[in-house]
Design a protein around this motif. Structure first.
Motif, PDB file in Angstrom:
ATOM      1  N   VAL A 283       0.862  -1.185   0.000  1.00 41.10           N
ATOM      2  CA  VAL A 283       0.000   0.000   0.000  1.00 41.10           C
ATOM      3  C   VAL A 283       0.894   1.229   0.000  1.00 41.10           C
ATOM      4  O   VAL A 283       1.770   1.371   0.869  1.00 41.10           O
ATOM      5  N   ASP A 284       0.707   2.124  -0.987  1.00 41.88           N
ATOM      6  CA  ASP A 284       1.565   3.303  -1.054  1.00 41.88           C
ATOM      7  C   ASP A 284       0.972   4.455  -0.242  1.00 41.88           C
ATOM      8  O   ASP A 284      -0.104   4.333   0.352  1.00 41.88           O
ATOM      9  N   GLN A 285       1.680   5.567  -0.221  1.00 42.42           N
ATOM     10  CA  GLN A 285       1.264   6.695   0.606  1.00 42.42           C
ATOM     11  C   GLN A 285       0.000   7.371   0.091  1.00 42.42           C
ATOM     12  O   GLN A 285      -0.669   8.090   0.840  1.00 42.42           O
ATOM     13  N   ALA A 286      -0.325   7.133  -1.176  1.00 45.23           N
ATOM     14  CA  ALA A 286      -1.547   7.709  -1.747  1.00 45.23           C
ATOM     15  C   ALA A 286      -2.774   6.858  -1.437  1.00 45.23           C
ATOM     16  O   ALA A 286      -3.899   7.251  -1.749  1.00 45.23           O
ATOM     17  N   GLY A 287      -2.558   5.667  -0.837  1.00 46.21           N
ATOM     18  CA  GLY A 287      -3.673   4.792  -0.514  1.00 46.21           C
ATOM     19  C   GLY A 287      -3.996   3.782  -1.604  1.00 46.21           C
ATOM     20  O   GLY A 287      -5.002   3.082  -1.518  1.00 46.21           O
ATOM     21  N   ASP A 288      -3.145   3.701  -2.618  1.00 51.88           N
ATOM     22  CA  ASP A 288      -3.336   2.686  -3.654  1.00 51.88           C
ATOM     23  C   ASP A 288      -2.621   1.410  -3.241  1.00 51.88           C
ATOM     24  O   ASP A 288      -1.566   1.451  -2.605  1.00 51.88           O
ATOM     25  N   PHE A 289      -3.175   0.252  -3.620  1.00 51.84           N
ATOM     26  CA  PHE A 289      -2.534  -1.008  -3.270  1.00 51.84           C
ATOM     27  C   PHE A 289      -2.206  -1.801  -4.533  1.00 51.84           C
ATOM     28  O   PHE A 289      -2.860  -1.656  -5.566  1.00 51.84           O
ATOM     29  N   TYR A 290      -1.174  -2.654  -4.403  1.00 52.63           N
ATOM     30  CA  TYR A 290      -0.661  -3.409  -5.538  1.00 52.63           C
ATOM     31  C   TYR A 290      -0.379  -4.842  -5.111  1.00 52.63           C
ATOM     32  O   TYR A 290       0.182  -5.082  -4.037  1.00 52.63           O
TER      33      TYR A 290
END
Length: 465
Positions: A283-290
């Motif tokens: 989960v990145d700092q923008a709230g997107d997950f991969y």
């Protein structure tokens, strides 16, 4: 609960706390258990608890726990009709699973085909992308050489991470911050992959800085039913090795949690998954997950999910392998409270996390309300030098995260262990750290904390005195 219809005796092909955990699940299901053990583990807790025990070789794991012919011989010797591989060792070895299948032995885990598909990280990336899961930018196929690596890295943007296609467990990977370092890093990762996995294929991904590591527990049967049991946050790590896991994650909103868990189920269904497994995300700092990877085995941190859900994952692995349907759907699962697990390793954090082996002179784990300890340790046990340093897992469950942290600190303060160095003191310091208490930590937290903290070494030494 009801008994599985086909499995009568399980050979536990593992050691330590997970072997003890599987033996306990078998006993509660009314199934006989046998444990395969190395000469170094002849006095272990698993050997004491199992209905039968059979020695499979000397201490070093290539000659015992990784020795497929020795394990197959052990199955015949004890008359087992199923094997449980636990985690690590042969738990994600498709060859071992196929050998068992060919011999009519039930492998308690997913099929060899699924293990192969998910074990090859490039194959897994393609399969999950097809199922609609978001992936970091990178290479779809293993890199052909330094030229392609440079091209892919430039397209993704630095920093990038090189990963072994056959890797896992946080091994066989390296972050690259500059084009000047890429070629040498590729050679290094290829050599590591060749040594550890006998497979030097490497792929590349965009490295997500200041990420959180969040995984979703899934459980599927052989009849097409798949459910999730919520997420676990595993962002407290050292060298890609998890130290603390908790649920729910402090970084997910309800909407993100719903999307991530739905994606995990979708990915597992696309893989044709049955048994317990884990779909892992960054989960990145923008709230997107991969999507990162899928682990086709039971995880070390499975008790975090068990105490929140009330579902015995190890027992259900056995029941699913016996052909039982789950008998419940997503709407039947309720997750309550907050759970935290601390891995207590026989290591000295103040001495570069060096392994600590030898005699446990005192060993009194904590107890009390909301505390569970999974361990193979006992007073007088001699920790052998051949294996992973995990000695115990302390799991707490409470209504809120604040209460869970307080309960964990109380439990760790009660843990009386002497004779070896442990990470108990590190975990107590962690529970008191403002950033961890605020739930704003990221994957780089331990490195920064160790660099900034002048108190850790004092805490560790005090805990050992």
């Amino acid at each position: 609960m009801g008994e599985p219809s086909k499995i009568e005796k399980v050979l536990v092909c593992n050691r330590g706390e997970i072997a003890v955990r599987v033996i306990r699940a078998c006993r509660e299901l009314g199934i006989a258990s046998a444990v395969a053990y190395s000469a170094a583990d002849k006095d272990s807790r698993a050997v004491q608890l199992a209905d039968e025990a059979v020695c499979i070789g000397p201490g070093p794991s290539p000659r015992s726990y990784l020795n497929v012919p020795a394990l197959v011989h052990a199955v015949g010797k004890v008359g087992a009709d199923a094997v449980h591989p636990g985690y690590g060792f042969l738990s994600e070895d498709a060859h071992f699973a196929q050998v068992c299948l060919d011999l009519g032995i039930t492998f308690i885990g997913p099929s060899p085909e699924v293990i192969t598909a998910m074990g090859d990280k490039t194959n897994a990336r393609r399969a999950m992308a097809k199922a609609g899961l978001p992936l970091p930018a990178g290479s779809e196929e293993p890199l052909s050489g330094a030229a392609e690596a440079a091209e892919r890295a430039a397209a993704a943007g630095y920093p990038v991470i090189l990963k072994a296609a056959a890797g896992g467990g946080g091994k066989g990977m390296k972050v690259v911050y500059s084009p000047h370092d890429l070629a040498a890093a590729l050679v290094e990762v290829q050599q590591t992959a060749r040594t550890l996995f006998l497979d030097d294929r490497v792929y590349l991904e965009k490295y997500i800085t200041a990420a959180r590591h969040v995984e979703v527990q899934i459980l599927g049967d052989q009849h097409g039913s798949i459910v999730h049991l919520g997420e676990r946050d595993c962002s407290i790590q050292r060298r890609q090795q998890k130290l603390v896991e908790e649920s729910p994650s402090t970084v997910l909103t309800p909407e993100m949690r719903e999307r991530m868990c739905a994606a995990a189920v979708r990915g597992a269904a696309a893989a044709g998954y049955s048994s317990a497994g884990t779909v892992e995300f960054l989960v990145d700092q923008a709230g997107d997950f991969y999507f990162m990877e899928m682990n086709s085995r039971i995880q070390v941190e499975h008790p975090v999910t068990e105490v929140r859900s009330g579902i015995d994952l190890v027992a259900w692995m056995i029941r699913v392998a016996a052909g039982e349907p789950l008998g419940f759907g997503q709407e039947d699962i309720t997750l309550s409270g907050h759970a935290i697990e601390c891995r207590i390793n026989s290591e000295d954090a103040a001495a570069g996390w060096a392994g600590s082996f030898g005699l446990l002179e005192r060993f009194v784990p904590p107890a009390g309300p909301g505390v569970r300890v999974d361990t193979h340790g006992f007073p007088g046990y001699r920790i052998p030098p051949y294996y992973d340093s995990l000695l115990a897992k302390v799991i707490v469950h409470a209504e809120s995260r604040h209460e869970a942290m307080r309960r964990m600190d109380r439990a760790l303060a009660e843990f009386d262990c002497a004779g070896v160095s442990t990470t108990i003191g590190f975990h107590r310091e962690l529970m008191a750290h403002p950033q961890f208490q605020a739930g704003t930590h990221r994957l780089d937290f331990v490195d920064k904390y160790l660099a900034d903290s002048g108190e850790l070494q004092h805490t560790e030494r005090s805990a050992m005195e």
